[in-house]
Enzyme design. Structure first.
Site, PDB file in Angstrom:
ATOM      1  N   LEU A  44       0.905  -1.048   0.064  1.00 12.95           N
ATOM      2  CA  LEU A  44       0.159  -0.034  -0.231  1.00 12.95           C
ATOM      3  C   LEU A  44       0.962   1.142   0.078  1.00 12.95           C
ATOM      4  O   LEU A  44       1.512   1.355   0.872  1.00 12.95           O
ATOM      5  CB  LEU A  44      -0.905   0.044   1.244  1.00 12.95           C
ATOM      6  N   ASP A  45       0.935   1.987  -1.024  1.00 12.85           N
ATOM      7  CA  ASP A  45       1.628   3.141  -1.263  1.00 12.85           C
ATOM      8  C   ASP A  45       1.755   4.082   0.290  1.00 12.85           C
ATOM      9  O   ASP A  45       0.840   4.044   0.823  1.00 12.85           O
ATOM     10  CB  ASP A  45       1.512   4.033  -2.247  1.00 12.85           C
ATOM     11  N   ARG A  46       2.765   4.667   0.301  1.00 14.56           N
ATOM     12  CA  ARG A  46       2.987   5.579   1.347  1.00 14.56           C
ATOM     13  C   ARG A  46       2.035   6.582   1.494  1.00 14.56           C
ATOM     14  O   ARG A  46       1.628   6.976   2.551  1.00 14.56           O
ATOM     15  CB  ARG A  46       4.378   6.282   1.227  1.00 14.56           C
ATOM     16  N   SER A  48      -0.957   6.360   0.576  1.00 19.85           N
ATOM     17  CA  SER A  48      -2.470   5.678   0.584  1.00 19.85           C
ATOM     18  C   SER A  48      -2.555   5.266   2.095  1.00 19.85           C
ATOM     19  O   SER A  48      -1.564   4.940   2.697  1.00 19.85           O
ATOM     20  CB  SER A  48      -2.531   4.578  -0.118  1.00 19.85           C
TER      21      SER A  48
END
Length: 182
Positions: A44-46, A48
């Protein structure tokens, strides 16, 4: 029996236990999870937020993360602009991105879900409305949901992964986790 951790990843936290390659220390999973022997099943992207699953079983990890298993990932997405049915239909049919056509997504406009406050807050422009969408996809390209909404003229302001399959972040505060046996 496998261990599965449902973690509500806050904005700005990396989806890994260590931060290699950055001259300044950034928040990682180790700032929130003191359980040994578990690893993220996917990313999960930083920038997000929301559900990140961690487990201690390689097969389960692969089943969760591998797009071949087509486990739905459901996101609550705050977008800039006023979504028209044409844009939503494009998302439902699949969007052409620079790395090819996406699979069709399930998309619905929703009321403000009343989530926890984000730190830092999103940018708000008085002259441009924002709306919430619920988007479910069954693949996991890099920054896919953000790229899909941008491709139809609806830039993402906030992205919260709400569920992966039947597992959900409901009832778990940001930075907290729940451990279950599977």
């Amino acid at each position: 029996m496998a261990r599965l951790i449902l973690f509500n990843k806050p904005y700005g936290v990396l989806s890994q236990f260590t931060d290699r390659g950055s001259p300044t220390a950034r928040a990682t999973l180790s700032n929130h999870i003191a359980v040994k022997g578990v690893y993220p099943a996917g990313r999960l992207d930083r920038d997000s937020e929301g559900l990140l699953l961690l487990c201690d079983d390689g097969r389960l990890q692969a089943r969760i993360a591998d797009p071949r298993f087509k486990l739905p990932k459901t996101y609550l997405v705050q977008v800039e602009g006023d979504p028209q049915e044409e844009a939503l239909e494009r998302l439902r049919k699949g969007v052409l991105l620079n790395d090819g056509m996406t699979r069709p997504a399930e998309v619905a406009m929703i009321d403000d879900p009343g989530l926890w406050p984000r730190d830092p807050p999103i940018r708000v422009r008085k002259s441009i409305p924002d709306h919430w969408l619920q988007i479910s996809i069954r693949e996991g390209r890099n920054r896919q949901v953000r790229r899909m909404t941008a491709a139809v003229g609806l830039p993402t302001l906030r992205l919260v992964r709400w569920a992966i399959g039947d597992w959900t972040v409901a009832g778990i505060a940001p930075g907290e986790y729940r451990e279950i046996a599977v």
